[in-house]
Design an enzyme around this catalytic site. Structure first.
Site, mmCIF file in Angstrom:
data_model
loop_
_atom_site.group_PDB
_atom_site.id
_atom_site.type_symbol
_atom_site.label_atom_id
_atom_site.label_comp_id
_atom_site.label_asym_id
_atom_site.label_seq_id
_atom_site.Cartn_x
_atom_site.Cartn_y
_atom_site.Cartn_z
ATOM 1 N N GLU A 51 41.843 49.326 46.085
ATOM 2 C CA GLU A 51 40.824 48.363 46.796
ATOM 3 C C GLU A 51 41.365 48.205 48.408
ATOM 4 O O GLU A 51 41.266 47.151 49.130
ATOM 5 C CB GLU A 51 40.663 47.142 46.383
ATOM 6 C CG GLU A 51 39.841 47.257 44.743
ATOM 7 C CD GLU A 51 39.300 46.063 44.183
ATOM 8 O OE1 GLU A 51 39.544 45.005 44.744
ATOM 9 O OE2 GLU A 51 38.401 46.170 43.413
ATOM 10 N N GLU A 69 38.444 50.583 37.599
ATOM 11 C CA GLU A 69 38.415 49.133 37.316
ATOM 12 C C GLU A 69 36.880 48.961 36.925
ATOM 13 O O GLU A 69 35.946 48.871 37.715
ATOM 14 C CB GLU A 69 38.950 48.486 38.458
ATOM 15 C CG GLU A 69 39.316 46.759 37.953
ATOM 16 C CD GLU A 69 39.943 46.239 38.991
ATOM 17 O OE1 GLU A 69 40.933 46.840 39.641
ATOM 18 O OE2 GLU A 69 39.449 45.068 39.591
#
Length: 482
Positions: free
Chosen positions: A335, A443
């Site tokens: 991220e 994820e």
């Protein structure tokens, strides 16, 4: 006396400095990457006492988005070797082809000569099966200059191999023996290995030993919940047994290298592994020191050491973990493209991430004073090239948080496999835009819809649920810890 003595730390959180008998050996900022020091010259013998001093600086408490622990959280090893020895992580085992009939394997062994004279040594790579029987032996003689090193590369064919998979995690043992000119033979290194092949197809997903397989994965943090950050092997055995029973076949090491015992367990218990290097690169993420999305955040962390130390930390992770048959993917980051944290771009007037509940409206808007997200393409390319300079047998991926923006700015261009976090609705569009790029869910949430996005689309290799085990950190308010 007269031997090579290596002091190895599996993990110290963080900013460690080490002395041996008052001689300064070095500094390591990363709390999750192993590091070692040669203390052969500093060691004393006989009745004299050897003193190892380790200083840990944890004054930056707001340096992570989860519970890190502090201090020497993983084991410390003292390795005593002969002056002719294998380098640390110096043995590499790879499989280029494998089926039920035969396997083509390669060994690469880096030999050190710490003596003051040139040496000739015969390297024996001996492969034994689970019953302890030698099934293949490769040998080659190399000459090593004084104070130097030499790499020995050998190739062999193993007949009727037992292939490794999550359902049948068959392991072999690779013993490296060194033989001097007098014929004396000694064991220099030993490690478990497995024989398997794998590949990613942009249209048909992941294949293990030629058979299609979906990742039924979970993400895990390094800590042991209420038991803290210094984790024992038995804790992971208990956890992995439960995950196995519920159908899990893959583990994502979020968001840093984990303790080496966990990778060994994934080998022996049958879990595929995504290994992950970093949670932030050259700029910091928001750290919620007073509650989730409670402003202002703090901005301490690894980013300040990234320019100087990322290559060393990345290389160490790869060399340490590359031989595990469970290892499938190198992830260079998690991220990093999170919207407005810190990167943004005029392509979006407002940007909302997957964890932005209750975030102030002004924090979602495009701000020209924030770093430009176009920088991410160059950083991803740099890291991917660094990985491939060390290892080309495992593909490079990352976990993208805001591909609505970053995928249009070249963030995915350097990857072998793209990972998306909570972006199942973008799978079809991205597959069409990147027809040569395999995709997976790096994820994901626990909904049936998220899983059907995998099962209904052959080109998606699988997913990793957040999370497989509850962990400490990311609390919803101070002083909650879990």
């Amino acid at each position: 006396r007269g031997r090579r003595i290596l002091l190895s730390f599996d993990g110290v959180y963080k900013n460690s400095q080490v002395w041996c008998n008052n001689i300064y050996k070095g500094f390591s900022p990363n709390g999750y990457t192993p590091f070692s020091y040669d203390i052969s010259k500093e060691t004393v013998f006989g009745d004299q006492e050897n003193v190892i001093c380790v200083r840990v600086d944890r004054t930056e408490l707001a340096d992570s988005r989860w519970f890190t622990g502090s201090g020497i959280t993983r084991k410390v090893t003292l390795t005593v070797s002969d002056t002719i020895c294998t380098d640390e992580y110096g043995v590499c085992f790879t499989v280029s082809e494998a089926d039920q009939e035969h396997a083509c394997i390669q060994t690469e062994t880096k030999i050190l000569n710490t003596s003051d004279s040139n040496q000739a040594v015969t390297v024996h790579s001996r492969l034994t099966n689970a019953e302890g029987q030698c099934v293949l032996e490769l040998s080659e003689t190399v000459r090593i200059p004084a104070g130097g090193s030499e790499t020995c590369r050998m190739t062999g064919i193993l007949e009727h191999p037992a292939l490794w998979s999550p359902d049948t995690p068959s392991l072999y043992t690779l013993n490296t023996l060194l033989q001097d000119t007098n014929g004396a033979l000694r064991l220099a290194d030993t490690l478990p290995v497995g024989i398997r092949t794998f590949s990613f197809d942009p249209d048909h997903g992941f294949f293990l030993n030629g058979q299609p397989l979906k990742f039924k994965g979970v993400c895990v943090h390094h800590d042991a919940g209420a038991l803290g950050a210094a984790v024992t092997r038995e804790i992971w055995v208990r956890r992995l047994e439960k995950l196995k029973r519920m159908g899990c076949n893959a583990i994502r090491m979020s968001h840093n290298p984990h303790m080496p015992e966990l990778y060994d367990l994934c080998d022996s218990m049958g879990f595929l592994v995504m290994d992950e290097a970093f949670d932030e690169w050259e700029l910091p993420k928001n750290k919620w020191s007073t509650g989730h999305n409670v402003y202002p955040p703090k901005h301490q962390g690894y980013y300040r050491y990234f320019p100087e130390y990322h290559s060393r930390d990345l290389r160490t992770m790869i060399l340490r973990d590359r031989n595990h048959p469970s290892l499938i993917l190198w992830s260079i980051g998690n991220e990093i493209d999170y919207p407005n944290d810190p990167y943004c771009h005029p392509r979006f007037e407002t940007m909302t991430g997957n964890n932005d509940a209750n975030k102030p409206e002004e924090e979602r808007r495009y701000n020209p004073d924030r770093p430009n997200a176009e920088r991410l393409k160059d950083l991803a390319l740099m890291l991917a090239e660094e990985v491939r300079s060390i290892d080309t047998t495992h593909p490079v991926t990352l976990a993208a948080a805001f591909p609505e923006l970053s995928s249009h700015l070249g963030f995915l261009d350097a990857l072998d496999v793209a990972g998306y976090n909570y972006k199942e609705h973008l799978y079809a569009e991205s597959h069409e835009r990147f027809p040569r790029l395999p995709f997976l869910g790096s994820e994901n949430g626990h909904s049936l819809e998220a899983w059907k996005a995998v099962t209904d689309n052959e080109y998606i290799s699988g997913q990793f649920l957040w999370t497989g085990i509850d962990y400490l950190g990311e609390a919803h308010g101070w002083p909650y810890r879990a």
